[in-house]
Design an enzyme around this catalytic site. Structure first.
Site, PDB file in Angstrom:
ATOM      1  N   GLY A   1      95.183 -27.194  14.710  1.00 24.30           N
ATOM      2  CA  GLY A   1      94.647 -26.443  13.567  1.00 24.30           C
ATOM      3  C   GLY A   1      93.365 -27.005  12.983  1.00 24.30           C
TER       4      GLY A   1
ATOM      5  N   ASP B   1      84.629 -21.225   8.865  1.00 26.32           N
ATOM      6  CA  ASP B   1      85.090 -22.446   9.549  1.00 26.32           C
ATOM      7  C   ASP B   1      84.730 -23.624   8.652  1.00 26.32           C
ATOM      8  OD1 ASP B   1      84.365 -23.899  12.838  1.00 26.32           O
ATOM      9  OD2 ASP B   1      85.320 -24.724  11.054  1.00 26.32           O
ATOM     10  N   ILE B   2      85.728 -24.322   8.171  1.00 26.70           N
ATOM     11  CA  ILE B   2      85.504 -25.385   7.178  1.00 26.70           C
ATOM     12  C   ILE B   2      84.653 -26.528   7.742  1.00 26.70           C
ATOM     13  CG2 ILE B   2      87.540 -26.865   7.602  1.00 26.70           C
ATOM     14  CD1 ILE B   2      87.938 -26.721   4.474  1.00 26.70           C
TER      15      ILE B   2
ATOM     16  N   GLY C   1      99.492 -22.691   8.141  1.00 27.09           N
ATOM     17  CA  GLY C   1      99.408 -22.501   9.599  1.00 27.09           C
ATOM     18  C   GLY C   1     100.646 -23.070  10.258  1.00 27.09           C
TER      19      GLY C   1
ATOM     20  N   ASP D   1      92.998 -29.661  11.284  1.00 29.65           N
ATOM     21  CA  ASP D   1      92.958 -31.123  11.510  1.00 29.65           C
ATOM     22  C   ASP D   1      92.224 -31.414  12.820  1.00 29.65           C
ATOM     23  OD1 ASP D   1      95.653 -33.648  11.583  1.00 29.65           O
ATOM     24  OD2 ASP D   1      93.520 -33.805  11.145  1.00 29.65           O
TER      25      ASP D   1
END
Ligand code: APR
Length: 188
Positions: free
Chosen positions: A38, A16-17, A129, A40
């Site tokens: 997503g 998970d960024i 995505g 963002d």
């Protein structure tokens, strides 16, 4: 999978960024810079209002962010220092400059990282995505830009992480990095 190319560490990880403790994480934004779904949505949720406030200031200054371009904001409550927001192309079959625009996302994100003299950056799999870009082609474009950045050797970034959310992307990036590693070893 991790390799070192001309002093730049390049790796693909699954995760998970929003949990990346690097100088900058890259957000797959849209041109409004007002958030979305997503990655963002995840970044704005985890980073808090400070990120959106910076985005509003950028909008006041320059409007939104064109596809292929990048802007930089605070990371708010995230463990990283900055968020580089870039806008990937929506996939429309591949004949509307999508490859060049996606390439520009990585190029312009790294240019901003150099301007801010950052040393570490984490990328999501931009456009793969909601924007529907085929994952294999997107992975090849991303790794090729990072290979060229590392081989050029005059940037400030020495640690680049591809943070894959799904296993398909992780497998594709590992395959790309293995090929790059083999290519790099053959040329020694
Ligand atoms: N960490 C890392 N990667 C993530 C995360 C996360 N927390 N959440 C999603 N991803 C992955 C997705 O699985 C996909 O592989 O990020 C990649 C990019 O997917 P999207 O977030 O849908 O971005 P994109 O395809 O570029 O579409 C951008 O979606 O969220 C909206 O506002 C955004 O309109 C813009 C569009």
């Amino acid at each position: 999978m991790k390799l070192v190319l001309n002093g730049v560490t390049i790796e693909a990880v699954q995760g998970d960024i929003t949990r990346e403790a690097v100088d900058a994480i890259v957000n797959a934004a849209n041109s409004s810079l007002l958030g979305g779904g997503g990655v963002d949505g995840a970044i704005h949720r985890a980073g808090g209002a400070a990120i959106l406030e910076d985005c509003y200031r950028i909008r006041d200054r320059q409007g939104g962010c064109p596809t292929g371009e990048a802007v930089i904001t605070t990371a708010g409550d995230l463990p990283s220092q900055h968020v580089i927001h870039t806008v990937g192309p929506v996939w429309n079959g591949g004949n509307q400059l999508e490859p060049d625009l996606l390439r520009n996302c990585y190029i312009h994100s790294l240019q901003l990282a150099d301007e801010y003299e950052l040393n570490s950056i984490s990328f999501p799999n931009i456009s793969t995505g909601i924007y529907g870009y085929p994952k294999p082609e997107a992975a090849a474009i991303a790794v090729k830009v990072i290979q060229q950045y590392a081989e050029t050797g005059n940037g400030t970034v020495t640690h680049i992480r591809f943070v894959c959310f799904d296993h398909d992307n992780l497998a594709l990036y590992e395959q790309q990095l293995h090929s790059l590693n083999d290519e790099s070893n053959e040329s020694k």
